[in-house]
Design an enzyme around this catalytic site. Structure first.
Site, PDB file in Angstrom:
ATOM      1  N   GLU A 327       0.956  -1.217   0.197  1.00  0.00           N
ATOM      2  CA  GLU A 327       0.008   0.157  -0.231  1.00  0.00           C
ATOM      3  C   GLU A 327       0.257   0.861   0.182  1.00  0.00           C
ATOM      4  O   GLU A 327       0.492   2.254  -0.067  1.00  0.00           O
ATOM      5  CB  GLU A 327      -0.855  -0.309   1.225  1.00  0.00           C
ATOM      6  CG  GLU A 327      -1.679  -1.016   1.817  1.00  0.00           C
ATOM      7  CD  GLU A 327      -1.572  -2.493   1.892  1.00  0.00           C
ATOM      8  OE1 GLU A 327      -0.575  -2.767   2.192  1.00  0.00           O
ATOM      9  OE2 GLU A 327      -2.367  -3.265   1.291  1.00  0.00           O
ATOM     10  N   ASP A 369      25.635  17.500 -26.844  1.00  0.00           N
ATOM     11  CA  ASP A 369      26.294  18.174 -28.295  1.00  0.00           C
ATOM     12  C   ASP A 369      27.453  18.354 -27.546  1.00  0.00           C
ATOM     13  O   ASP A 369      28.703  18.217 -27.147  1.00  0.00           O
ATOM     14  CB  ASP A 369      25.587  19.726 -28.625  1.00  0.00           C
ATOM     15  CG  ASP A 369      25.934  20.177 -29.637  1.00  0.00           C
ATOM     16  OD1 ASP A 369      26.348  19.958 -30.339  1.00  0.00           O
ATOM     17  OD2 ASP A 369      25.222  21.803 -29.870  1.00  0.00           O
ATOM     18  N   ASP A 639      22.321  22.760 -25.362  1.00  0.00           N
ATOM     19  CA  ASP A 639      21.524  23.932 -25.380  1.00  0.00           C
ATOM     20  C   ASP A 639      20.769  24.728 -26.024  1.00  0.00           C
ATOM     21  O   ASP A 639      20.714  25.995 -26.112  1.00  0.00           O
ATOM     22  CB  ASP A 639      22.789  24.399 -24.330  1.00  0.00           C
ATOM     23  CG  ASP A 639      24.139  24.504 -25.355  1.00  0.00           C
ATOM     24  OD1 ASP A 639      23.601  24.253 -25.986  1.00  0.00           O
ATOM     25  OD2 ASP A 639      24.485  25.270 -24.923  1.00  0.00           O
ATOM     26  N   ASP A 643      18.434  21.212 -30.254  1.00  0.00           N
ATOM     27  CA  ASP A 643      19.413  19.932 -29.595  1.00  0.00           C
ATOM     28  C   ASP A 643      17.544  19.077 -29.039  1.00  0.00           C
ATOM     29  O   ASP A 643      17.376  17.794 -28.534  1.00  0.00           O
ATOM     30  CB  ASP A 643      20.179  19.746 -28.407  1.00  0.00           C
ATOM     31  CG  ASP A 643      21.125  20.565 -29.220  1.00  0.00           C
ATOM     32  OD1 ASP A 643      21.686  19.466 -29.797  1.00  0.00           O
ATOM     33  OD2 ASP A 643      21.757  21.590 -28.251  1.00  0.00           O
ATOM     34  N   ASN A 707       3.173 -13.816   2.517  1.00  0.00           N
ATOM     35  CA  ASN A 707       2.238 -13.313   3.082  1.00  0.00           C
ATOM     36  C   ASN A 707       0.482 -14.343   2.431  1.00  0.00           C
ATOM     37  O   ASN A 707      -0.084 -15.427   3.100  1.00  0.00           O
ATOM     38  CB  ASN A 707       1.683 -12.524   3.368  1.00  0.00           C
ATOM     39  CG  ASN A 707       2.518 -11.819   4.686  1.00  0.00           C
ATOM     40  OD1 ASN A 707       3.393 -12.509   5.449  1.00  0.00           O
ATOM     41  ND2 ASN A 707       3.010 -10.699   4.758  1.00  0.00           N
ATOM     42  N   ASN A 732       0.932  -4.487   7.102  1.00  0.00           N
ATOM     43  CA  ASN A 732       1.549  -3.387   6.084  1.00  0.00           C
ATOM     44  C   ASN A 732       2.275  -2.180   6.507  1.00  0.00           C
ATOM     45  O   ASN A 732       3.016  -2.188   6.036  1.00  0.00           O
ATOM     46  CB  ASN A 732       1.175  -4.545   4.748  1.00  0.00           C
ATOM     47  CG  ASN A 732       0.822  -5.697   4.188  1.00  0.00           C
ATOM     48  OD1 ASN A 732       1.804  -6.686   4.977  1.00  0.00           O
ATOM     49  ND2 ASN A 732       0.122  -5.887   3.400  1.00  0.00           N
ATOM     50  N   ASP A 736       5.331  -1.187   6.061  1.00  0.00           N
ATOM     51  CA  ASP A 736       5.429   0.104   5.373  1.00  0.00           C
ATOM     52  C   ASP A 736       6.225   1.407   5.932  1.00  0.00           C
ATOM     53  O   ASP A 736       7.251   2.451   5.362  1.00  0.00           O
ATOM     54  CB  ASP A 736       4.688   0.762   4.527  1.00  0.00           C
ATOM     55  CG  ASP A 736       4.235  -0.888   3.601  1.00  0.00           C
ATOM     56  OD1 ASP A 736       5.026  -1.769   2.880  1.00  0.00           O
ATOM     57  OD2 ASP A 736       2.801  -0.838   3.312  1.00  0.00           O
TER      58      ASP A 736
END
Length: 910
Positions: A327, A369, A639, A643, A707, A732, A736
């Site tokens: 989760e 470049d 730049d 490009d 699990n 959980n 977490d």
């Protein structure tokens, strides 16, 4: 009246250049204005040498449009907020929340209805989305601030006022613009007057050398000539290096070359691609969804056959889907990326797209470049040679006098000569006081030379000429050898030209230097006077590589990244620069080569080639796409306008704060220092972020998979659920939360030594291999609880208990698995987080360790609290913890053996 005139003329122009609309722009229109005479063009545009009146300016702006680039309009705040929550992982959580509402509310009995699970999931989704939104707003605001730091102005003619300074966005088609050294070209212009005008077009073409522009074409325009090569056109994005000029604006805003590139990017076509990060997230999401689609019917079938209650079996199988999903995954992923963004900001990197951090860590090919990225983007005098090819200070002194006494604007070549001469021979400064300028003949495109005549009042005067080596040699009759003038024999001239060609092969620009005694004729110095000169020697100029470039290229190679150069400059120049930096030069592709190859052939050649020269912007983007088609994660750093398309086609576009607006808009990351070493540090940061994300995903998905396997076994063998859906969700959640410190965890060096990317197959293999180990010890725990621990607490085995006894039995069983799961999952964090020997060769950060201990303590104490009782968890006997300690030790040993096996088999664990 003016508007009607403009419309009729625009229609005529549209027919002439085959444009579909009066306001159309493009190469046909630019070729048309380049070929038109100044008088005809001014009449066609409805303007004059003296400029436009205020009313005419407004009419022009209304008809031709404003001088603003077509940036992608920033979405509204509600749309930006919605985009922050549109994430595959978040989508899975929303799906699980819907399932939870069905199981815990819609189909639940009135007394058992509970919205705790969907409420918790809603909080997780909210936290993850808000983190993404805040980071995105910060990055967008920082990027916008860069664009507003400087307001640029230009000088235009306005009727009844004369020359005035106006901002670039006030310029309109028909304005007459005055340019001088240092000016930025405010729009696309057609020159109507010029003097020694040199401009830099590197932002458009990538070529580092200055380009001379003049108001008259030298013959017809070749059909295959690029519009940027037309001598009488200037383009928005260019800058004046030296000289002066007057031009009339022929295109503004989105009709300019830069504007067209910006419009293409704003259309979203160039951005319609999946990055390495996006593909990995999608693969992981499909894995989780696939597991749910498989596990839900399997659990429903087994539970239904075992219990005979198919409605409860279906609801239980849906709750299993809740337990299978990590989760906190969106929150943890966002936290890891947010921590990476903070770390990158310390290295002066602005993160515009949060997911680009993981894309940066996945990059294994960096395309960049040449000009300004690998080189200094300036001219340096590298060699000053006499006709024998030896370094000679006299050549420098002669060139110094030519550059110093010329009255024109000092260009980069003159500045390089003066700077180098004073470094090598400070006494040359005395020549400035000793001599005085008598006459000069400025540079022009036909002669490609510039000459000055100086006099020190003791002699007849001295003419000093410098220019293109071919033109100077052609004007010489003698050469200076060992201090004496000798005839310039064909053999000597050929030897000189061969050395010059050799220097050109090294990417250098070569100029000759010649002298002749004598004052100009009474009418002044003329072109005819540039003859019978004595060749003194020649000069070689180079845009030098950055001092840090070689070290950066080597550092990138050490991190498993190959550098490929994609430039609009010549192959000779690019090959020389790359050779000095350690980039292989044995395989070079030019724009012509790229155009001749099909997509499959280009993909194969691009794999081997390291230098791509004379590329158009579209060809740069095509090369990037070809490399990505080979399975590479490609970053592009640039730049310029040329490009932008390649950056948008790459996995991770990288630009700098000084880049043109279009390039900054196409970029995912913006460097505040144009240095590859900064990028190398950013790549390491991206890999560290991705490594911590991979730790969480692998350990959590495998743990949850274990699990679910345990639940399947329990559903088959046990007469009750080993853990309720709420208990599983709470487990959980606690786990977490302890993992929220993972973004700050230490990362072993070997985990950032090579490119990293999301790998759904690796996650699946890891889950299938490691998950059952956890499940096996869960089954051992089940047996110990069912046959030993719970009978001792409930007063007997399950079959001998009454209703109250079975309630205590189940509550004790569920509490025992709850605690064991938290202990083993937390231990797994420390065992899985490193490929080294855990706790010995690699230790977790203090934050991760502290949160893990807090989580274990909370889960262990929970069954002894009123909250535990409310969750149907019963207190555990002390003897259980001795059994638990033995199980944890065996689990650690088994997981360590599995880790060693995976390392031997796959040579990688994370």
């Amino acid at each position: 009246m003016l508007l009607a005139t403009l419309f009729s003329r625009a229609l005529a122009r549209a027919r002439t250049v085959n444009s579909p609309t009066p306001n159309a722009a493009g190469s046909d229109w630019l070729r048309h204005v380049a070929e038109a005479s100044p008088a005809r063009l001014l009449d066609e545009l409805g303007t004059r040498d003296g400029g436009l009146s205020p009313d005419e300016v407004e009419t022009m702006r209304a008809f031709w449009g404003e001088n603003r680039l077509g940036h992608a309009e920033r979405p509204s705040l509600p749309r930006r907020a919605a985009a922050a929550f549109l994430d595959p992982f978040t989508g899975i959580l929303v799906l699980i929340a819907i399932v939870s509402v069905l199981t815990d509310w819609v189909f639940a009995t009135s007394g058992a209805r509970d919205l705790t699970t969907p409420a918790i999931i809603a909080v997780m989704v909210l936290v993850s989305g808000m983190l993404r939104l805040v980071q995105g707003e910060r990055s967008d605001n920082a990027a916008a601030a860069l664009a507003e730091m400087i307001e640029t102005t230009c000088t235009v003619e306005r009727a009844d006022v004369g020359r005035v300074e106006v901002s670039l966005d006030e310029v309109v088609v028909g304005d007459v613009v005055h340019l001088s050294s240092g000016s930025l070209v405010p729009a696309d212009l057609r020159l109507i007057a010029s003097r020694d005008l040199f401009v830099s077009q590197s932002a458009l073409t990538g070529e580092s050398l200055d380009v001379e522009k003049h108001h008259e074409l030298d013959g017809p325009i070749p059909s295959d000539a690029a519009v940027t090569d037309l001598d009488d056109l200037l383009f928005l994005g260019s800058s004046v290096i030296s000289g002066s000029g007057v031009g009339v604006v022929v295109a503004t805003g989105t009709s300019t070359l830069i504007g067209q590139a910006a419009t293409e990017l704003s259309s979203g076509v160039a951005r319609d691609r999946a990055t390495a990060s996006g593909e990995g997230v999608a693969t992981t999401s499909r894995l989780l969804v696939g597991l749910m689609l498989v596990m839900v019917p399997v659990v429903a079938l087994i539970s239904g056959v075992t219990t005979g209650d198919w409605v409860d079996a279906l609801l239980f199988s849906l709750s299993v889907a809740v337990g299978l999903t990590p989760e906190m995954l969106p929150v943890l992923v966002t936290c890891c990326l947010g921590k990476g963004a903070v770390d990158l900001s310390r290295d002066k990197v602005i993160v515009k797209r949060l997911d680009a951090i993981s894309d940066l860590g996945a990059v294994d090919v960096l395309c960049c470049d040449k000009t300004g990225t690998l080189t200094e983007d300036r001219v340096v005098l590298e060699r000053h040679l006499n006709v024998l090819g030896e370094d000679d200070v006299e050549v420098l002194r002669a060139a110094f006098m030519n550059s110093f006494f010329g009255t024109g604007m000092k260009n980069l070549v003159d500045s390089a000569i003066i700077r180098r001469t004073l470094e090598v021979d400070p006494s040359a400064e005395g020549l400035c006081d000793r001599y005085a300028l008598v006459d000069e003949l400025p540079f022009d495109f036909e002669r490609r030379r510039v000459s000055v005549v100086v006099d020190d009042e003791t002699g007849p005067g001295l003419l000093i000429c410098k220019g293109a080596i071919e033109e100077v040699v052609e004007a010489c009759a003698e050469a200076q050898v060992r201090g004496e003038a000798v005839p310039l024999a064909p053999e000597l001239a050929n030897a000189i030209m061969q050395r010059a060609a050799s220097l050109a092969d090294q990417g250098m620009r070569v100029l000759g230097v010649a002298v002749r005694e004598g004052s100009p004729e009474a009418g002044g110095l003329a072109q005819e006077g540039e003859k019978d000169m004595v060749l003194v020697g020649y000069l070689a100029f180079l845009d030098p590589p950055k001092r840090s470039a070689a070290a950066a290229v080597a550092a990138l190679a050490g991190h498993g990244i190959s550098t490929k150069v994609l430039t609009g400059d010549s192959a000779r120049v690019a090959a020389h620069v790359c050779g000095t930096l350690g980039i292989p030069t044995d395989d070079v592709l030019t724009g012509a080569d790229v155009a001749a190859l099909g997509d499959e052939e280009l993909s194969e050649r691009a794999e081997r080639a390291t230098i791509f020269a004379k590329l158009s912007p579209a060809q740069k983007a095509r090369v990037v796409s070809a490399l990505r088609a080979r399975g590479h994660a490609v970053g592009f750093m640039g730049d310029g306008v040329n490009d932008a398309a390649a950056m948008a086609s790459s996995d991770c576009g990288i630009s700098v704060d000084s880049a043109v607006d279009v390039a900054r808009e196409a970029a995912d990351l913006i460097l505040l220092e144009k240095d590859l070493l900064v990028l190398e540090r950013g790549i390491v940061c991206g890999r560290r972020t991705l490594a911590n994300m991979a730790k969480y995903v692998k350990m959590t998905v495998s743990s949850n998979f274990g699990n679910i396997l345990s639940v399947l076994v329990a559903a088959t063998l046990l007469p009750f659920l080993p853990m309720t859906a709420v208990q599983l969700l709470l487990l959980n959640l606690i786990y977490d939360v302890t993992c929220t410190a993972l973004p700050w965890d230490r990362v072993d060096d070997e985990l950032v030594a090579a490119p990293r990317r999301w790998d759904g197959r690796s996650i699946r293999r890891f889950m299938i291999f490691v998950g059952p180990i956890s499940s096996a010890f869960d089954v051992i725990t089940f047996a110990a609880l069912f046959f030993v621990v719970c009978p001792g607490v409930a007063g007997g085995p399950w079959t001998a208990l009454d209703g109250a006894g079975k309630t205590i039995f189940v509550a004790t069983f569920q509490a025992g698995w709850f605690v064991e799961s938290m202990w083993t999952q937390t231990l797994a964090v420390h065992l899985i987080r490193t490929q080294r020997r855990s706790f010995i060769e690699s230790r977790a950060s203090g934050k991760l360790t502290a949160l893990g201990l807090a989580g274990v303590g909370l889960s262990t104490a929970l069954p002894f609290t009123p909250l535990g009782a409310a969750l149907d968890l019963a207190p555990l006997p002390l003897g259980y913890f001795a059994l638990l300690a033995a199980i944890v030790v065996l689990y650690a040993a088994s997981l360590s053996l599995a880790k060693r096996h995976l390392l031997r088999r796959d040579r990688s664990f994370l």
